[in-house]
Design a protein around this motif. Structure first.
Motif, PDB file in Angstrom:
ATOM      1  N   SER A  43       0.800  -1.227   0.000  1.00  0.00           N
ATOM      2  CA  SER A  43       0.000   0.000   0.000  1.00  0.00           C
ATOM      3  C   SER A  43       0.832   1.276   0.000  1.00  0.00           C
ATOM      4  O   SER A  43       0.302   2.372  -0.058  1.00  0.00           O
ATOM      5  CB  SER A  43      -0.929   0.020   1.225  1.00  0.00           C
ATOM      6  N   LEU A  44       2.154   1.147   0.047  1.00  0.00           N
ATOM      7  CA  LEU A  44       3.029   2.326   0.083  1.00  0.00           C
ATOM      8  C   LEU A  44       3.131   2.998  -1.276  1.00  0.00           C
ATOM      9  O   LEU A  44       3.550   4.133  -1.387  1.00  0.00           O
ATOM     10  CB  LEU A  44       4.428   1.913   0.568  1.00  0.00           C
ATOM     11  N   GLY A  45       2.725   2.300  -2.325  1.00  0.00           N
ATOM     12  CA  GLY A  45       2.853   2.833  -3.680  1.00  0.00           C
ATOM     13  C   GLY A  45       3.523   1.801  -4.565  1.00  0.00           C
ATOM     14  O   GLY A  45       3.918   0.731  -4.105  1.00  0.00           O
ATOM     15  N   CYS A  46       3.643   2.102  -5.827  1.00  0.00           N
ATOM     16  CA  CYS A  46       4.223   1.143  -6.775  1.00  0.00           C
ATOM     17  C   CYS A  46       5.669   0.815  -6.412  1.00  0.00           C
ATOM     18  O   CYS A  46       6.462   1.708  -6.146  1.00  0.00           O
ATOM     19  CB  CYS A  46       4.162   1.699  -8.200  1.00  0.00           C
ATOM     20  N   ILE A  47       5.968  -0.456  -6.411  1.00  0.00           N
ATOM     21  CA  ILE A  47       7.336  -0.896  -6.161  1.00  0.00           C
ATOM     22  C   ILE A  47       8.148  -0.720  -7.445  1.00  0.00           C
ATOM     23  O   ILE A  47       7.668  -1.014  -8.535  1.00  0.00           O
ATOM     24  CB  ILE A  47       7.358  -2.369  -5.688  1.00  0.00           C
ATOM     25  N   SER A  48       9.355  -0.205  -7.320  1.00  0.00           N
ATOM     26  CA  SER A  48      10.187   0.030  -8.503  1.00  0.00           C
ATOM     27  C   SER A  48      10.773  -1.285  -9.010  1.00  0.00           C
ATOM     28  O   SER A  48      10.802  -2.291  -8.288  1.00  0.00           O
ATOM     29  CB  SER A  48      11.323   0.996  -8.167  1.00  0.00           C
ATOM     30  N   ASN A  64       8.688  -1.410   5.008  1.00  0.00           N
ATOM     31  CA  ASN A  64       8.388   0.023   5.131  1.00  0.00           C
ATOM     32  C   ASN A  64       6.922   0.309   4.829  1.00  0.00           C
ATOM     33  O   ASN A  64       6.318   1.206   5.423  1.00  0.00           O
ATOM     34  CB  ASN A  64       9.283   0.827   4.188  1.00  0.00           C
ATOM     35  N   SER A  65       6.347  -0.457   3.914  1.00  0.00           N
ATOM     36  CA  SER A  65       4.932  -0.306   3.601  1.00  0.00           C
ATOM     37  C   SER A  65       4.077  -0.659   4.814  1.00  0.00           C
ATOM     38  O   SER A  65       3.111   0.038   5.139  1.00  0.00           O
ATOM     39  CB  SER A  65       4.559  -1.217   2.420  1.00  0.00           C
ATOM     40  N   ILE A  66       4.444  -1.731   5.507  1.00  0.00           N
ATOM     41  CA  ILE A  66       3.731  -2.130   6.725  1.00  0.00           C
ATOM     42  C   ILE A  66       3.902  -1.074   7.812  1.00  0.00           C
ATOM     43  O   ILE A  66       2.934  -0.660   8.464  1.00  0.00           O
ATOM     44  CB  ILE A  66       4.235  -3.499   7.219  1.00  0.00           C
ATOM     45  N   ARG A  67       5.140  -0.611   7.999  1.00  0.00           N
ATOM     46  CA  ARG A  67       5.403   0.404   9.030  1.00  0.00           C
ATOM     47  C   ARG A  67       4.587   1.669   8.799  1.00  0.00           C
ATOM     48  O   ARG A  67       4.114   2.305   9.743  1.00  0.00           O
ATOM     49  CB  ARG A  67       6.893   0.750   9.036  1.00  0.00           C
ATOM     50  N   ALA A  68       4.433   2.038   7.537  1.00  0.00           N
ATOM     51  CA  ALA A  68       3.679   3.253   7.211  1.00  0.00           C
ATOM     52  C   ALA A  68       2.229   3.143   7.660  1.00  0.00           C
ATOM     53  O   ALA A  68       1.599   4.149   7.993  1.00  0.00           O
ATOM     54  CB  ALA A  68       3.743   3.510   5.703  1.00  0.00           C
ATOM     55  N   ARG A  69       1.693   1.916   7.671  1.00  0.00           N
ATOM     56  CA  ARG A  69       0.301   1.713   8.089  1.00  0.00           C
ATOM     57  C   ARG A  69       0.175   1.509   9.599  1.00  0.00           C
ATOM     58  O   ARG A  69      -0.903   1.700  10.161  1.00  0.00           O
ATOM     59  CB  ARG A  69      -0.301   0.513   7.341  1.00  0.00           C
ATOM     60  N   LEU A  70       1.267   1.130  10.233  1.00  0.00           N
ATOM     61  CA  LEU A  70       1.218   0.920  11.674  1.00  0.00           C
ATOM     62  C   LEU A  70       1.190   2.228  12.459  1.00  0.00           C
ATOM     63  O   LEU A  70       0.984   2.214  13.671  1.00  0.00           O
ATOM     64  CB  LEU A  70       2.421   0.066  12.127  1.00  0.00           C
ATOM     65  N   ILE A  71       1.395   3.348  11.761  1.00  0.00           N
ATOM     66  CA  ILE A  71       1.295   4.639  12.448  1.00  0.00           C
ATOM     67  C   ILE A  71      -0.145   5.145  12.455  1.00  0.00           C
ATOM     68  O   ILE A  71      -0.425   6.248  12.916  1.00  0.00           O
ATOM     69  CB  ILE A  71       2.218   5.708  11.803  1.00  0.00           C
ATOM     70  N   GLU A  72      -1.063   4.333  11.936  1.00  0.00           N
ATOM     71  CA  GLU A  72      -2.487   4.662  12.014  1.00  0.00           C
ATOM     72  C   GLU A  72      -2.861   4.884  13.477  1.00  0.00           C
ATOM     73  O   GLU A  72      -2.207   4.353  14.386  1.00  0.00           O
ATOM     74  CB  GLU A  72      -3.327   3.516  11.444  1.00  0.00           C
ATOM     75  N   PRO A  73      -3.915   5.683  13.735  1.00  0.00           N
ATOM     76  CA  PRO A  73      -4.327   5.943  15.117  1.00  0.00           C
ATOM     77  C   PRO A  73      -4.582   4.655  15.892  1.00  0.00           C
ATOM     78  O   PRO A  73      -4.909   3.615  15.315  1.00  0.00           O
ATOM     79  CB  PRO A  73      -5.628   6.737  14.951  1.00  0.00           C
ATOM     80  N   GLU A  74      -4.410   4.725  17.206  1.00  0.00           N
ATOM     81  CA  GLU A  74      -4.697   3.573  18.067  1.00  0.00           C
ATOM     82  C   GLU A  74      -6.205   3.307  18.051  1.00  0.00           C
ATOM     83  O   GLU A  74      -6.969   3.967  17.366  1.00  0.00           O
ATOM     84  CB  GLU A  74      -4.226   3.867  19.500  1.00  0.00           C
ATOM     85  N   ASN A  75      -6.616   2.330  18.847  1.00  0.00           N
ATOM     86  CA  ASN A  75      -8.032   2.030  19.048  1.00  0.00           C
ATOM     87  C   ASN A  75      -8.745   1.553  17.790  1.00  0.00           C
ATOM     88  O   ASN A  75      -9.880   1.943  17.517  1.00  0.00           O
ATOM     89  CB  ASN A  75      -8.775   3.257  19.623  1.00  0.00           C
ATOM     90  N   GLN A  76      -8.066   0.703  17.011  1.00  0.00           N
ATOM     91  CA  GLN A  76      -8.725   0.118  15.852  1.00  0.00           C
ATOM     92  C   GLN A  76      -8.028  -1.188  15.475  1.00  0.00           C
ATOM     93  O   GLN A  76      -6.943  -1.501  15.964  1.00  0.00           O
ATOM     94  CB  GLN A  76      -8.704   1.082  14.661  1.00  0.00           C
ATOM     95  N   VAL A  77      -8.699  -1.938  14.610  1.00  0.00           N
ATOM     96  CA  VAL A  77      -8.141  -3.189  14.101  1.00  0.00           C
ATOM     97  C   VAL A  77      -7.596  -2.929  12.702  1.00  0.00           C
ATOM     98  O   VAL A  77      -8.277  -2.339  11.863  1.00  0.00           O
ATOM     99  CB  VAL A  77      -9.217  -4.295  14.048  1.00  0.00           C
ATOM    100  N   LEU A  78      -6.364  -3.341  12.455  1.00  0.00           N
ATOM    101  CA  LEU A  78      -5.770  -3.226  11.131  1.00  0.00           C
ATOM    102  C   LEU A  78      -5.688  -4.616  10.520  1.00  0.00           C
ATOM    103  O   LEU A  78      -5.114  -5.534  11.109  1.00  0.00           O
ATOM    104  CB  LEU A  78      -4.370  -2.603  11.219  1.00  0.00           C
ATOM    105  N   ILE A  79      -6.281  -4.769   9.337  1.00  0.00           N
ATOM    106  CA  ILE A  79      -6.303  -6.053   8.646  1.00  0.00           C
ATOM    107  C   ILE A  79      -5.342  -5.970   7.462  1.00  0.00           C
ATOM    108  O   ILE A  79      -5.543  -5.184   6.539  1.00  0.00           O
ATOM    109  CB  ILE A  79      -7.725  -6.383   8.139  1.00  0.00           C
ATOM    110  N   PHE A  80      -4.290  -6.775   7.501  1.00  0.00           N
ATOM    111  CA  PHE A  80      -3.277  -6.744   6.442  1.00  0.00           C
ATOM    112  C   PHE A  80      -3.446  -7.915   5.480  1.00  0.00           C
ATOM    113  O   PHE A  80      -3.545  -9.069   5.896  1.00  0.00           O
ATOM    114  CB  PHE A  80      -1.869  -6.781   7.037  1.00  0.00           C
ATOM    115  N   ASP A  81      -3.493  -7.582   4.192  1.00  0.00           N
ATOM    116  CA  ASP A  81      -3.485  -8.575   3.123  1.00  0.00           C
ATOM    117  C   ASP A  81      -2.019  -8.865   2.822  1.00  0.00           C
ATOM    118  O   ASP A  81      -1.399  -8.191   2.008  1.00  0.00           O
ATOM    119  CB  ASP A  81      -4.215  -8.001   1.906  1.00  0.00           C
TER     120      ASP A  81
END
Length: 204
Positions: A43-48, A64-81
């Motif tokens: 989800s970070l963008g197109c891979i080169s 890095n793509s995963i880390r970028a999404r882990l900074i989402e606000p607390e108090n929620q469920v994150l579902i990773f494909d």
């Protein structure tokens, strides 16, 4: 309110149903009043091309793509494909000719020292005939999709997921009833939610 982020990682080969069931799980959690978001591993963008062709750069891109999404606000469920297991597996596959070591749960836990470990990992699988049909019916097919249909890749990923499975890993066959699969995932998720929720917002 959920006191911290809860991570669900859906894993499995191409065509196993990860994207489809990510959406179903998200909808079911919304019905329960649980705030959640779905994220693909890329989800970070197109891979080169340079990142795609280099095992280490490719792995770093996915991390890095995963880390970028882990900074989402607390108090929620994150579902990773796809999550760290996929990143490790693809890195290993690309280094196979360089005598790479077999990836085990030990290697996965070492990776989780640098990035949040999922609260629940769901490995999806299906019959090969069904998986092949799903892959070939995709609107866009690249050579990675075609490679996933090769017998040696099927053997590799089956062994890989068995080697890295931990206590918080469940395996589900997506040939089964969709409602039953979602119910099984929610069944495993409810205790995790209850453990991290104060003033519960799950509707009875």
């Amino acid at each position: 309110m959920i006191q911290s982020k809860i991570i669900i990682a859906l894993e499995g080969m191409d065509g196993s149903g990860k994207t489809f069931f990510s959406s179903l799980i998200s909808n079911e959690l919304h019905k329960l009043g649980v705030v959640n978001k779905c994220w693909p591993i890329d989800s970070l963008g197109c891979i080169s091309e340079s990142e795609r062709n280099d095992p280490d750069k490719s792995y770093n891109y996915y991390v890095n793509s995963i880390r970028a999404r882990l900074i989402e606000p607390e108090n929620q469920v994150l579902i990773f494909d796809r999550y760290i297991p996929s990143a490790l597996g693809y890195k290993d596959l690309r280094k196979r000719k360089k005598n790479s070591k077999k990836i085990t749960n030990y290697h996965l836990n070492m990776a989780y020292k640098k990035i949040k470990k999922p609260d629940l990992t769901v490995v999806l699988f299906t019959d090969e005939d069904i998986r092949k049909k799903r892959v070939l019916e995709k609107s866009f097919i690249d050579h990675y999709d075609i490679e996933s249909l090769k017998k040696d890749r099927v053997i590799y990923w089956n062994q890989f997921y068995n080697h890295i499975a931990g206590k918080s890993t469940i395996f589900l066959n997506t040939n089964n009833c969709k409602k039953m699969i979602v119910a099984r995932i929610i069944e495993h998720l409810i205790p995790i939610l209850k453990n991290k929720i104060s003033n519960t917002s799950i509707k009875s």
